[in-house]
Design an enzyme around this catalytic site. Structure first.
Site, PDB file in Angstrom:
ATOM      1  N   LYS A 174       0.861  -1.180   0.000  1.00  0.00           N
ATOM      2  CA  LYS A 174       0.000   0.000   0.000  1.00  0.00           C
ATOM      3  C   LYS A 174       0.895   1.227   0.000  1.00  0.00           C
ATOM      4  O   LYS A 174       1.607   1.500   0.957  1.00  0.00           O
ATOM      5  CB  LYS A 174      -0.929   0.061   1.212  1.00  0.00           C
ATOM      6  N   GLU A 248       8.873   0.527  11.776  1.00  0.00           N
ATOM      7  CA  GLU A 248       9.894   1.569  11.879  1.00  0.00           C
ATOM      8  C   GLU A 248       9.168   2.897  12.014  1.00  0.00           C
ATOM      9  O   GLU A 248       8.511   3.353  11.073  1.00  0.00           O
ATOM     10  CB  GLU A 248      10.809   1.611  10.665  1.00  0.00           C
ATOM     11  N   CYS A 282      13.798  10.008   9.208  1.00  0.00           N
ATOM     12  CA  CYS A 282      13.556   9.611  10.599  1.00  0.00           C
ATOM     13  C   CYS A 282      14.841   9.410  11.387  1.00  0.00           C
ATOM     14  O   CYS A 282      14.830   9.531  12.610  1.00  0.00           O
ATOM     15  CB  CYS A 282      12.699   8.351  10.654  1.00  0.00           C
ATOM     16  N   GLU A 380       9.534  15.265  17.359  1.00  0.00           N
ATOM     17  CA  GLU A 380      10.121  15.117  16.031  1.00  0.00           C
ATOM     18  C   GLU A 380       9.761  16.321  15.162  1.00  0.00           C
ATOM     19  O   GLU A 380       8.593  16.657  15.014  1.00  0.00           O
ATOM     20  CB  GLU A 380       9.630  13.822  15.384  1.00  0.00           C
TER      21      GLU A 380
END
Length: 477
Positions: A174, A248, A282, A380
């Site tokens: 996806k 992750e 990330c 973040e």
């Protein structure tokens, strides 16, 4: 029907059951590009059924034959690198040189994983019984669901597909709703390579599509890269079927800089962390803890580099360091974090504003005078902003670095081997880089701790994430 208005299921481009669609825009200009299906549960059922039906025959093929298909796809990607890179830049905003690196790395990664076809190992164990031998075999899990993010949308198809297929699984991918078009390009080339029907399937869509995959009873493993909150929802949905998950998730990577660090090397590494893919990585350094004796010099060097950063539309200007942020939500988040830090006392050395131009552009920014209670030091950022906090020594830096809900990557810059080894021992992160930028190797193991994820990717250990063990007790006379 436009080619972007279909899913790829059981070796065919098929019309989706869903009538809902998603618009894809160019983040550099905010202009409309295309429309793709927002696939529903029926579309997901069809894709998973195709993958499930194809899996036994795919598993029976010798692993070296499975690897041959993967190598063929890798070569096809190389042949079309220029066109593929332009598509990535168009829909994700990545500068063209980096988009080309993504294509090259994707192809190399697939070749690397194909090499494991002859290296998958079992074990022979001694038994407590006479005449008995215990064999431990590694077997494929079955159907894998690969749910992708938008920041490296092309490479992450391969990061999930290549180990899954080498191991004997089939897969349903996806794509991200933000960046589905590169997945169509990948799949079109793959369809030319003779892969058996049903082994690789592609569905496009948003939250509901991902939810249907995550909750599907015939999916054996869900491999997801993306936001922590989404990972939690996937894990919750998977729990109903006790489906395995490989997640992750986010990161807030600390970079510790000691007084004896090489200033030029360190400044360049930190700069690259904040402009590579516009800081939307990330594992890139997201917060700096610099020892007091070198703090002003480091801030000066990083500020100069960030102030000289060229940014804009990658398709109209080839001489850029970075492109735009992905979307309005990302731009708003970065702006809000910087504004909050400024109100709390952080000083802007350069940047600090939304750029006055079309697209989702934010000025490359350096913040000094940051404190531990600022959101910019704990949440973040995922943008071109570097917050810097001064510390007195390594012990203080380690304590602050480890005080985080994330645990993906970290780094230390020093010429003292003892200090480097102490940091490597005490940093509670899946990866620690010493005197280099934050970027993993395909033969390593990219894995996080705490809210940065479960499981990992790359190398032997990443391949074995896509396999399960079977033990055979063989009794002979």
């Amino acid at each position: 029907m436009d080619k972007f208005e279909r899913n790829y299921i059981d070796g065919e481009w098929v019309k989706p059951s869903s009538t809902k669609t998603i618009n894809v825009d160019n983040p550099s200009t905010q202009e409309f590009i295309a429309t793709v299906p927002d696939s529903n549960a029926a579309d997901v059922d069809r894709a998973v059924a195709a993958a499930r039906a194809a899996q036994p025959a795919w598993e029976r093929l010798p692993a070296i034959q499975r690897a041959g298909f993967i190598r063929t796809v890798a070569q096809k990607l190389r042949e079309h690198k220029t066109r593929l890179a332009r598509r990535i830049s168009l829909e994700q905003g990545k500068i063209l040189p980096l988009a080309e690196v993504e294509i090259d790395f994707t192809a190399s990664y697939m070749d690397y994983m194909a090499e494991w076809a002859r290296r998958i190992e079992g074990e022979i164990l001694n038994s407590d019984r006479p005449g008995e031998t215990i064999y431990l075999h590694r077997r494929p899990i079955g159907v894998v669901a690969g749910i992708l993010p938008w920041n490296f949308p092309f490479f992450l198809i391969a990061r999930k597909m290549a180990p899954a297929l080498v191991a004997g699984n089939t897969i349903v991918i996806k794509s991200s709703e933000e960046t589905p078009l590169n997945a169509f390009d990948f799949t079109e080339l793959l369809a030319e390579c003779g892969l058996p029907k049903g082994v690789f399937n592609l569905v496009t869509g948003g939250r509901d599509t991902g939810a249907a995959l995550s909750a599907h009873k015939d999916v054996g493993l869900i491999s997801f890269t993306g936001h922590v909150g989404t990972g939690m929802k996937i894990m919750e949905a998977a729990a109903k079927n006790l489906t395995r998950v490989n997640l992750e998730l986010g990161g807030k990577a600390p970079a510790i800089v000691l007084d004896d660090a090489d200033l030029e090397l360190t400044a360049n590494a930190l700069f690259n962390s904040r402009v590579l893919n516009t800081g939307q990585v990330c594992n890139a350094a997201e917060r700096v803890y610099v020892q007091r004796g070198i703090a002003d010099k480091l801030a000066d060097r990083v500020t100069r580099l960030m102030a000289e950063t060229q940014y804009g539309n990658p398709l109209t200007d080839p001489n850029l360091h970075m492109g735009p942020l992905m979307n309005q939500a990302g731009l708003d988040k970065v702006a809000a974090l910087v504004e909050a830090a400024k109100k709390q006392g952080a000083q802007v050395r350069t940047g600090g504003r939304v750029a006055d131009r079309p697209g989702f552009h934010y000025e490359p920014t350096v913040l000094v005078g940051c404190r531990d209670d600022m959101d910019v030091m704990t949440k973040e950022i995922f943008g071109p902003v570097l917050p810097i906090r001064v510390v007195d020594d390594l012990d203080e830096a380690l304590a602050l670095a480890n005080d985080s809900e994330y645990g993906l990557t970290s780094s230390v810059f020093t010429q003292n081997l003892n200090a480097a080894m102490k940091a490597a021992r005490e940093l509670r992160f899946g990866e620690t880089y010493v005197n280099r930028e934050h970027f993993e190797a395909m033969q390593g193991f990219h894995a996080g701790r705490r809210k940065s994820g479960i499981g990992g990717a790359d190398g032997k250990h990443g391949l074995y994430e896509y396999m399960e063990t079977q033990v055979v007790y063989l009794q002979t006379q």
